[in-house]
Scaffold this motif. Structure first.
Motif, PDB file in Angstrom:
ATOM      1  N   UNK A 194       1.113  -1.400  -0.104  1.00 43.14           N
ATOM      2  CA  UNK A 194       0.096  -0.024  -0.199  1.00 43.14           C
ATOM      3  C   UNK A 194       1.186   0.996  -0.055  1.00 43.14           C
ATOM      4  N   UNK A 195       1.750   1.033   0.709  1.00 41.01           N
ATOM      5  CA  UNK A 195       2.939   1.939   1.363  1.00 41.01           C
ATOM      6  C   UNK A 195       3.527   2.734  -1.065  1.00 41.01           C
ATOM      7  N   UNK A 196       4.489   1.390  -1.302  1.00 42.60           N
ATOM      8  CA  UNK A 196       4.417   1.984  -2.583  1.00 42.60           C
ATOM      9  C   UNK A 196       3.058   1.994  -3.471  1.00 42.60           C
ATOM     10  N   UNK A 197       2.097   1.686  -3.135  1.00 43.02           N
ATOM     11  CA  UNK A 197       1.411   1.983  -4.455  1.00 43.02           C
ATOM     12  C   UNK A 197       0.787   3.577  -4.043  1.00 43.02           C
ATOM     13  N   UNK A 198       0.551   3.677  -2.886  1.00 40.10           N
ATOM     14  CA  UNK A 198       0.780   5.256  -2.749  1.00 40.10           C
ATOM     15  C   UNK A 198       1.270   6.034  -3.088  1.00 40.10           C
ATOM     16  N   UNK A 199       3.246   6.090  -3.092  1.00 39.21           N
ATOM     17  CA  UNK A 199       3.563   6.527  -3.007  1.00 39.21           C
ATOM     18  C   UNK A 199       3.844   7.479  -4.874  1.00 39.21           C
ATOM     19  N   UNK A 200       3.992   6.095  -5.910  1.00 34.56           N
ATOM     20  CA  UNK A 200       3.318   6.097  -7.150  1.00 34.56           C
ATOM     21  C   UNK A 200       2.802   6.972  -7.077  1.00 34.56           C
ATOM     22  N   UNK A 201       1.209   6.844  -7.104  1.00 38.06           N
ATOM     23  CA  UNK A 201      -0.104   6.894  -7.328  1.00 38.06           C
ATOM     24  C   UNK A 201      -0.453   8.253  -7.499  1.00 38.06           C
ATOM     25  N   UNK A 202       0.319   8.759  -6.158  1.00 39.86           N
ATOM     26  CA  UNK A 202      -0.068   9.929  -5.548  1.00 39.86           C
ATOM     27  C   UNK A 202       1.168  11.283  -5.394  1.00 39.86           C
ATOM     28  N   UNK A 203       2.689  10.597  -6.208  1.00 40.55           N
ATOM     29  CA  UNK A 203       4.019  11.512  -6.015  1.00 40.55           C
ATOM     30  C   UNK A 203       4.037  11.806  -5.249  1.00 40.55           C
ATOM     31  N   UNK A 204       3.783  11.294  -3.778  1.00 37.89           N
ATOM     32  CA  UNK A 204       3.923  11.458  -2.760  1.00 37.89           C
ATOM     33  C   UNK A 204       5.361  11.756  -1.683  1.00 37.89           C
ATOM     34  N   UNK A 205       5.231  12.576  -1.185  1.00 37.40           N
ATOM     35  CA  UNK A 205       6.699  12.980  -0.325  1.00 37.40           C
ATOM     36  C   UNK A 205       6.966  11.815   0.790  1.00 37.40           C
ATOM     37  N   UNK A 206       5.852  11.887   1.104  1.00 30.13           N
ATOM     38  CA  UNK A 206       6.238  10.707   2.114  1.00 30.13           C
ATOM     39  C   UNK A 206       4.615   9.580   2.633  1.00 30.13           C
TER      40      UNK A 206
END
Length: 86
Positions: free
Chosen positions: A8-20
């Motif tokens: 889930x962390x990786x998917x959110x990071x990629x999908x939302x271009x998240x910084x953290x």
């Protein structure tokens, strides 16, 4: 579907271009049925809470069908900086 906090962390990071991104499996038995997430993304800039949560829910649309409880906190980078200074 095999769900994990890391997935889930990786998917959110990629999908939302998240910084953290922080993801915690809050299921008592750690069986991946309940999660708490913190997502920091500039995509949240200028958006009210409901729109931010919809962005997260859209990113995890398929996965949320298999999750029983999902708690999320969504912050802009500026809000995250202020929160860390507390």
């Amino acid at each position: 579907m095999e769900l994990s906090a890391e997935y889930l962390r990786e998917k959110l990071q990629r999908g939302l271009e998240a910084e953290h991104v922080e993801v915690e499996d809050t299921t008592p038995s750690r069986c991946a049925a309940s999660f708490r997430v913190l997502v920091v993304s500039s995509k949240f800039q200028g958006k009210p809470l409901l729109q931010r949560h919809r962005l997260v829910n859209s990113c995890l649309e398929e996965e949320l069908r298999h999750i029983h409880a999902f708690e999320q906190k969504t912050l802009t980078p500026e809000q995250w900086d202020k929160e860390r200074q507390k």
